[in-house]
Design a protein around this motif. Structure first.
Motif, PDB file in Angstrom:
ATOM      1  N   THR A 122       0.850  -1.186   0.000  1.00 52.81           N
ATOM      2  CA  THR A 122       0.000   0.000   0.000  1.00 52.81           C
ATOM      3  C   THR A 122       0.885   1.236   0.000  1.00 52.81           C
ATOM      4  O   THR A 122       1.742   1.404   0.867  1.00 52.81           O
ATOM      5  N   THR A 175       0.934   5.247   0.353  1.00 55.26           N
ATOM      6  CA  THR A 175       0.123   6.306   0.945  1.00 55.26           C
ATOM      7  C   THR A 175       0.917   7.605   0.974  1.00 55.26           C
ATOM      8  O   THR A 175       2.070   7.624   1.411  1.00 55.26           O
ATOM      9  N   LEU A 221      -3.560   6.739  -7.595  1.00 53.02           N
ATOM     10  CA  LEU A 221      -3.876   6.819  -6.179  1.00 53.02           C
ATOM     11  C   LEU A 221      -5.210   7.531  -6.074  1.00 53.02           C
ATOM     12  O   LEU A 221      -5.532   8.381  -6.901  1.00 53.02           O
ATOM     13  N   GLU A 258      -8.604   9.707  -0.226  1.00 48.61           N
ATOM     14  CA  GLU A 258      -9.473   9.124   0.796  1.00 48.61           C
ATOM     15  C   GLU A 258     -10.229  10.221   1.547  1.00 48.61           C
ATOM     16  O   GLU A 258      -9.907  11.404   1.417  1.00 48.61           O
ATOM     17  N   THR A 297      -5.762  11.698   2.643  1.00 49.36           N
ATOM     18  CA  THR A 297      -4.569  10.999   2.169  1.00 49.36           C
ATOM     19  C   THR A 297      -4.816  10.407   0.787  1.00 49.36           C
ATOM     20  O   THR A 297      -5.954  10.220   0.369  1.00 49.36           O
ATOM     21  N   TRP A 298      -3.740  10.144   0.089  1.00 46.90           N
ATOM     22  CA  TRP A 298      -3.785   9.496  -1.227  1.00 46.90           C
ATOM     23  C   TRP A 298      -3.306   8.065  -1.039  1.00 46.90           C
ATOM     24  O   TRP A 298      -2.286   7.832  -0.383  1.00 46.90           O
ATOM     25  N   THR A 299      -3.985   7.083  -1.657  1.00 48.94           N
ATOM     26  CA  THR A 299      -3.592   5.698  -1.445  1.00 48.94           C
ATOM     27  C   THR A 299      -3.928   4.804  -2.640  1.00 48.94           C
ATOM     28  O   THR A 299      -4.868   5.066  -3.386  1.00 48.94           O
TER      29      THR A 299
END
Length: 75
Positions: free
Chosen positions: A18, A20, A46, A49, A53-55
């Protein structure tokens, strides 16, 4: 931040990785590009969220070393 767990799948074990990036990362779009996707600029976006955050999460082959970069807003 990068986190990794090992998962058993139908095809054998994989490393579930993952990626992030923090909510302070300003961008319209972010992609992870690397040798695992032939450096494709669009294969692995990505997503932003709810907490900002970017994930994204990828299943990668176990026992290999990978090189990657983040591509933000086309750069």
């Amino acid at each position: 931040m990068i986190t990794k767990t090992y998962v058993e799948t139908e095809k054998g074990p994989v490393a579930r990785v993952t990626f992030t990036l923090p909510e302070s990362t300003w961008a319209d779009s972010i992609y992870v590009v690397g040798d695992f996707n032939n450096w494709s600029y669009t294969a692995h976006p990505l997503r932003r969220e709810r907490d900002g955050t970017w994930t994204t999460t990828l299943d990668l082959e176990v026992g290999r070393t990978y090189q990657f970069r983040y591509r933000r807003d086309g750069e």
